[in-house]
Scaffold this motif. Structure first.
Motif, PDB file in Angstrom:
ATOM      1  N   HIS A 189       3.597 -19.143  -8.253  1.00  0.00           N
ATOM      2  CA  HIS A 189       4.630 -18.420  -7.498  1.00  0.00           C
ATOM      3  C   HIS A 189       5.847 -19.309  -7.259  1.00  0.00           C
ATOM      4  O   HIS A 189       6.990 -18.862  -7.381  1.00  0.00           O
ATOM      5  CB  HIS A 189       4.077 -17.921  -6.160  1.00  0.00           C
ATOM      6  N   GLU A 246       4.950   0.425 -11.485  1.00  0.00           N
ATOM      7  CA  GLU A 246       4.297  -0.882 -11.342  1.00  0.00           C
ATOM      8  C   GLU A 246       5.170  -1.844 -10.527  1.00  0.00           C
ATOM      9  O   GLU A 246       4.682  -2.560  -9.647  1.00  0.00           O
ATOM     10  CB  GLU A 246       4.006  -1.469 -12.722  1.00  0.00           C
ATOM     11  N   ARG A 267       7.480  -0.985  -8.320  1.00  0.00           N
ATOM     12  CA  ARG A 267       7.466  -0.507  -6.923  1.00  0.00           C
ATOM     13  C   ARG A 267       6.182  -0.932  -6.222  1.00  0.00           C
ATOM     14  O   ARG A 267       6.204  -1.343  -5.057  1.00  0.00           O
ATOM     15  CB  ARG A 267       7.615   1.018  -6.879  1.00  0.00           C
ATOM     16  N   ALA A 268       5.054  -0.857  -6.923  1.00  0.00           N
ATOM     17  CA  ALA A 268       3.767  -1.242  -6.327  1.00  0.00           C
ATOM     18  C   ALA A 268       3.754  -2.746  -6.011  1.00  0.00           C
ATOM     19  O   ALA A 268       3.289  -3.150  -4.933  1.00  0.00           O
ATOM     20  CB  ALA A 268       2.622  -0.884  -7.270  1.00  0.00           C
ATOM     21  N   PHE A 269       4.252  -3.573  -6.938  1.00  0.00           N
ATOM     22  CA  PHE A 269       4.336  -5.010  -6.666  1.00  0.00           C
ATOM     23  C   PHE A 269       5.200  -5.285  -5.448  1.00  0.00           C
ATOM     24  O   PHE A 269       4.863  -6.094  -4.586  1.00  0.00           O
ATOM     25  CB  PHE A 269       4.898  -5.752  -7.873  1.00  0.00           C
ATOM     26  N   ARG A 270       6.346  -4.595  -5.383  1.00  0.00           N
ATOM     27  CA  ARG A 270       7.264  -4.801  -4.260  1.00  0.00           C
ATOM     28  C   ARG A 270       6.615  -4.380  -2.950  1.00  0.00           C
ATOM     29  O   ARG A 270       6.718  -5.082  -1.946  1.00  0.00           O
ATOM     30  CB  ARG A 270       8.565  -4.005  -4.524  1.00  0.00           C
ATOM     31  N   THR A 271       5.924  -3.253  -2.963  1.00  0.00           N
ATOM     32  CA  THR A 271       5.247  -2.755  -1.752  1.00  0.00           C
ATOM     33  C   THR A 271       4.162  -3.737  -1.305  1.00  0.00           C
ATOM     34  O   THR A 271       4.069  -4.054  -0.115  1.00  0.00           O
ATOM     35  CB  THR A 271       4.633  -1.379  -2.002  1.00  0.00           C
ATOM     36  N   SER A 272       3.378  -4.254  -2.246  1.00  0.00           N
ATOM     37  CA  SER A 272       2.308  -5.182  -1.857  1.00  0.00           C
ATOM     38  C   SER A 272       2.896  -6.494  -1.348  1.00  0.00           C
ATOM     39  O   SER A 272       2.334  -7.120  -0.457  1.00  0.00           O
ATOM     40  CB  SER A 272       1.362  -5.444  -3.024  1.00  0.00           C
ATOM     41  N   PHE A 273       4.052  -6.885  -1.870  1.00  0.00           N
ATOM     42  CA  PHE A 273       4.707  -8.111  -1.399  1.00  0.00           C
ATOM     43  C   PHE A 273       5.151  -7.947   0.048  1.00  0.00           C
ATOM     44  O   PHE A 273       4.931  -8.797   0.884  1.00  0.00           O
ATOM     45  CB  PHE A 273       5.897  -8.457  -2.292  1.00  0.00           C
ATOM     46  N   TRP A 274       5.811  -6.832   0.344  1.00  0.00           N
ATOM     47  CA  TRP A 274       6.329  -6.620   1.709  1.00  0.00           C
ATOM     48  C   TRP A 274       5.202  -6.292   2.644  1.00  0.00           C
ATOM     49  O   TRP A 274       5.202  -6.547   3.795  1.00  0.00           O
ATOM     50  CB  TRP A 274       7.385  -5.523   1.726  1.00  0.00           C
TER      51      TRP A 274
END
Length: 129
Positions: free
Chosen positions: A61, A120, A122-129
Motif C-alpha cells: 500500500h 469494482e 466503487r466497491a474498493f472505494r466504499t471498503s476503503f472509506w
C-alpha cells in the motif's frame, strides 16, 4: 569558517530548486502547492518534509501511494504521455480518458475519488472509506 557560513545559503538554494522542480513538473501535480499547517496557519510544505503516506504500514500500500504521488502508475494520464512502438506521438492530455467512464482524464484524483463507472472501483472505494 567560510564553508560553514555558506551552508545556510546552500540549503536555501537547494530547497528552492527542489520546490521549483516539483512545481514545474506536470507529472508531480499531487505535490504542487502541498500545504502544511503550523499553529493553524497554512504554509507551503517544504519539499524535503517527511510525507505522512510513508507511515502506511503495509509495504504494498505504501508503494502504491508513493507510485501515485510520483506519477509512476498505469493510469492513462501517464501511459499516454509518450509515444510507443505503435504510436509515435503522445496523446494530448485532454484525450487521455478514463478507461471506465470515457468522460474525464484518467488521473489519480479521478480514479481514486470521482469515477463511478466501474462497480469494482466503487466497491474498493466504499471498503476503503
Amino acid at each position: 569558517s567560510d564553508i560553514a557560513a555558506l551552508e545556510p545559503q546552500l540549503k536555501t538554494a537547494l530547497y528552492r530548486h527542489i520546490q521549483e522542480s516539483i512545481t514545474g513538473s506536470p507529472k508531480l501535480e499531487l505535490l504542487h502547492s502541498r500545504a502544511t499547517y503550523i499553529a493553524g496557519q497554512r504554509k507551503l510544505a517544504s519539499p524535503m518534509e517527511f510525507r505522512p503516506y510513508l507511515k502506511v504500514k503495509g509495504k504494498t500500500h505504501r508503494q502504491a501511494l508513493t507510485s501515485l504521488v510520483l506519477s509512476d502508475h498505469r493510469l492513462a494520464i501517464e501511459l499516454l504521455r509518450r509515444g510507443t512502438r505503435t504510436r509515435s506521438e503522445s496523446v494530448p492530455r485532454a484525450l487521455r480518458l478514463c478507461r471506465f467512464c470515457l468522460a474525464a482524464v484518467e488521473d489519480p484524483l479521478h480514479a481514486l475519488f470521482v469515477c463511478s463507472a466501474s462497480a469494482e472501483l466503487r466497491a474498493f472505494r466504499t471498503s476503503f472509506w
